[in-house]
Write an enzyme that holds these catalytic residues in place. Structure first.
Site, mmCIF file in Angstrom:
data_model
loop_
_atom_site.group_PDB
_atom_site.id
_atom_site.type_symbol
_atom_site.label_atom_id
_atom_site.label_comp_id
_atom_site.label_asym_id
_atom_site.label_seq_id
_atom_site.Cartn_x
_atom_site.Cartn_y
_atom_site.Cartn_z
ATOM 1 N N TYR A 195 0.815 -1.091 -0.047
ATOM 2 C CA TYR A 195 -0.084 -0.009 0.090
ATOM 3 C C TYR A 195 0.820 1.374 0.029
ATOM 4 O O TYR A 195 1.950 1.066 -0.694
ATOM 5 C CB TYR A 195 -1.050 -0.263 0.977
ATOM 6 C CG TYR A 195 -2.042 0.736 0.972
ATOM 7 C CD1 TYR A 195 -2.921 1.004 -0.119
ATOM 8 C CD2 TYR A 195 -2.539 1.655 1.981
ATOM 9 C CE1 TYR A 195 -3.985 1.757 -0.048
ATOM 10 C CE2 TYR A 195 -3.542 2.593 1.908
ATOM 11 C CZ TYR A 195 -4.420 2.562 0.690
ATOM 12 O OH TYR A 195 -5.333 3.318 0.636
ATOM 13 N N LYS A 250 -19.239 -20.919 -11.122
ATOM 14 C CA LYS A 250 -18.539 -20.755 -12.077
ATOM 15 C C LYS A 250 -16.979 -20.216 -11.998
ATOM 16 O O LYS A 250 -15.989 -20.346 -12.612
ATOM 17 C CB LYS A 250 -19.144 -19.845 -13.154
ATOM 18 C CG LYS A 250 -18.784 -19.715 -14.457
ATOM 19 C CD LYS A 250 -19.015 -21.229 -15.256
ATOM 20 C CE LYS A 250 -18.892 -20.975 -16.881
ATOM 21 N NZ LYS A 250 -19.652 -20.257 -17.622
#
Length: 431
Positions: free
Chosen positions: A44, A99
């Site tokens: 970060y 999926k």
């Protein structure tokens, strides 16, 4: 949900499976070290600013510095979910999660399920376009026809990443692979067969278009919808149905099947009878893909004639036509080659790679996974590979990547295809 379609045991087991902690079937996990102050400063602020600056200077750098190149959006509006119909985006979520799970376990691809509550084609398309910078590809799923055709067309026009409506093209690719091998077994050629298609939705249209690309002649195709044969007598037809209007003076499925070489069913259960199958040409090919119950019962079909070549969408019968044989590997090859689209050349390449694999000796791990002691040998009862065949990943992905390069849509062509397939074969997957 139509509970009657499933046994009580499966119904309850599925609820327990999904209820177990943690909820859902996918999760986000870190891929970089994050245990020290230095790690956090890299992941970060302030370190990440360097990466953002690099991407601001060159958008393609996102494929180097972020997960974009291995991230697929699995997107639905819930208007045509499995055999349940228009049940809405929220009810579609477990299917889209499933999926995404398959993308990960079969091809190492990260998938985010996105359920879109949008009215109309343009609202849906705008939503997908607006979130597209996140992803390396878009897998559309469970969207009703005819809207699905327009949605996919518009997204392909506006995006430069692979977009595929799997209900259309996944089914088309897998059935094309089965058709290639069925024709070989029957001793027939694509340009000589008479084809009857029952159903005129997304899958039926896409399958028939790909069959034409494989050589089936338009004048030898008869398509039927819920009102019967799509012929010149019909006055109100969609653009997609108009593509398959026949000049033959027939009105019913029964009439169309007399002398036909192939029947493709993407419709509803029990629409096809044994007597109708008996009127077909020698060595007839019947793909009865309605789920969960095919257009004709397996036993009824097999007893109708000895020369039948038969496939369904069910896992408990031979020759299961299942999209899982295709979509993970199609997107794997498309992502790795930097393909900007999934085009006809890539679809045909995938179909031929799948068909060819069925002719190879089946490894022991596949027979063990399915509890099959006897050898699976290329035949009327083994037209296409089993979904858990690990060879699908390198072979289909390699074929897709090569076709992307040869058709000029690969932005990062594979340098060494033999090495690429070897690396995919060695990929550790959480199966």
């Amino acid at each position: 949900m139509e509970k009657k379609r499933y046994s009580e045991q499966i119904f309850q087991e599925s609820l327990e499976y999904h209820r177990a902690e943690p909820k859902g079937k996918i999760a986000v996990v870190p891929t970089k070290p994050a245990s020290t102050q230095h790690d956090l400063s890299m992941a970060y602020t302030p370190g990440v600013a360097a990466v953002s600056s690099a991407i601001a200077d060159d958008a393609n750098a996102a494929y180097t510095y972020t997960g974009k190149g291995n991230l697929i959006a699995v997107i639905s509006n819930g208007t045509s979910v499995l055999g349940l119909g228009d049940i809405g985006p929220l009810a579609a979520k477990p299917v889209m999660e499933g999926k995404a799970l398959l993308f990960k376990v079969l091809a190492g691809i990260d998938g985010f399920d996105i359920e879109v509550d949008a009215d109309g084609v343009d609202a849906f398309v705008d939503t997908v376009v607006n979130i597209s910078p996140t992803f390396g590809g878009i897998n559309l799923e469970d969207i009703k026809a005819p809207e699905c055709f327009e949605i996919e067309r518009k997204l392909k026009e506006r995006l430069n990443i692979p977009v595929m409506h799997d209900d259309q093209h996944g089914t088309a690719i897998i059935t094309s692979a089965a058709l290639i091998n069925a024709l070989e077994i029957a001793g027939k050629r694509a340009d000589a067969i008479r084809l009857v298609v029952n159903g005129a939705g997304a899958a039926a249209i896409a399958c028939t278009r790909l069959y034409k690309a494989l050589g089936v002649k338009p004048e030898n195709i008869v398509m039927c919808d819920s009102r019967g044969v799509i012929n010149r007598k019909r006055s109100v037809l969609s653009a997609e149905k108009l593509e398959f209007v026949t000049d033959r003076d027939i009105d019913t499925l029964e009439e169309a099947l007399v002398g036909a070489d192939m029947f493709l069913g993407v419709s509803r259960a029990d629409i096809l009878s044994a007597d109708m199958v008996r009127t077909m040409a020698p060595d007839p090919i019947v793909f009865a893909l309605a789920n969960p119950d095919p257009e004709i019962d397996y036993r009824t079909a097999k007893e109708s004639r000895e020369d039948l070549i038969f496939a369904t969408g069910r896992s408990d019968y031979p020759n299961q036509v299942n999209n899982v044989i295709g979509f993970p590997y199609i997107f794997r090859g498309a992502l790795d080659s930097g393909a900007t689209v999934i085009n006809e050349q890539m679809k045909i390449a995938a179909a031929r790679a799948i068909a060819e694999l069925a002719k190879k000796p089946v490894p022991q791990c596949v027979r063990k996974a399915y509890g099959i002691e006897n050898r699976l040998v290329f035949s009327r009862d083994y037209l296409i590979p089993k979904p858990l065949d690990p060879r699908l990943l390198p072979k289909v992905s390699g074929a897709i990547a090569l076709a992307a390069e040869q058709s000029g849509v690969a932005t990062t062509p594979i340098r060494d295809y033999r090495l690429y397939e070897s690396q995919l074969s060695a990929m550790k997957r959480p199966l």
